[in-house]
Design an enzyme around this catalytic site. Structure first.
Site, mmCIF file in Angstrom:
data_model
loop_
_atom_site.group_PDB
_atom_site.id
_atom_site.type_symbol
_atom_site.label_atom_id
_atom_site.label_comp_id
_atom_site.label_asym_id
_atom_site.label_seq_id
_atom_site.Cartn_x
_atom_site.Cartn_y
_atom_site.Cartn_z
ATOM 1 C CG HIS A 123 -0.195 0.080 2.515
ATOM 2 N ND1 HIS A 123 0.179 1.266 3.100
ATOM 3 C CD2 HIS A 123 0.272 -0.907 3.322
ATOM 4 C CE1 HIS A 123 0.840 1.019 4.223
ATOM 5 N NE2 HIS A 123 0.917 -0.299 4.376
ATOM 6 C CG HIS A 132 13.249 -3.805 -14.318
ATOM 7 N ND1 HIS A 132 13.990 -4.404 -15.304
ATOM 8 C CD2 HIS A 132 12.445 -4.783 -13.821
ATOM 9 C CE1 HIS A 132 13.651 -5.691 -15.391
ATOM 10 N NE2 HIS A 132 12.720 -5.928 -14.484
#
Length: 196
Positions: A123, A132
């Site tokens: 979250h 990446h």
């Protein structure tokens, strides 16, 4: 759709596109020795009629260069059907989310990112453009990742950590402190071995 980059990363993205029922017209690659990949043609320049494109290049700096050189084009995002992405999260154009990924509530993911196989993004994370996140990475809640950073396979980042722009986090590293821009970090706990 067209995929820009005909290599290993392109193969994975092509299979995600197929799983999402996109029709791939061709790969685009400057390497003139490449003529076919996964039974799709490889062409060597962007056609004028291109309507949508996805950059299928794993290197963050090269992906950014291609995106900036072709900023007038429309970029797709692709999400593998097995990925779980919170409806309260946002993902910008050009980003690919691969098989088994979980993105939890209120996460913000920038443009042209790769969230690779089985990564977990908890979250309230913020992931800037051209990042990446490698396979099996675990980002706890409230983690911030700066532009262009590469988080290596299996790395873990504890809650609330900020990692700067264009960093390299080594495979399996455990990040327990904030990391400045341009740092290369390895080990458990993560230690900076270079700043560029």
């Amino acid at each position: 759709m067209y995929l820009f980059g005909a290599s290993g990363h392109g193969k994975v993205i092509a299979e995600i596109a197929e799983a999402c029922d996109f029709k791939i017209k061709a790969f685009i690659d400057a390497d003139r020795t490449k003529n076919e990949l996964l039974d799709y043609p490889v062409i060597h320049s962007i056609p004028k009629e291109v309507e949508c494109l996805l950059i299928s290049i794993g290197n963050n700096r090269v992906r950014k260069k291609v995106a900036l050189e072709n900023s007038n084009l429309n970029y797709l995002s692709l999400f593998h059907p097995s990925a779980i992405i919170s409806k309260r999260s946002t993902v910008k154009s050009g980003t690919v989310i691969m098989a088994g990924v979980v993105v939890n509530s209120n996460t913000q993911i920038g443009s042209h990112c790769i969230i690779n196989t089985n990564a977990s993004v908890d979250h309230d994370c913020i992931i800037e453009d051209f990042v990446h996140i490698s396979p099996n990475v675990a980002l706890a809640g409230n983690v911030m990742i700066g532009e262009g950073t590469h988080i290596g396979v299996g790395a873990s980042i504890i809650p609330g950590v900020t990692i700067g722009k264009w960093c390299i986090i080594g495979a399996g590293a455990v990040i327990v402190n904030d990391i400045p821009d341009g740092a290369t970090v390895v080990g458990v706990p993560g230690r900076i071995i270079k700043i560029s």
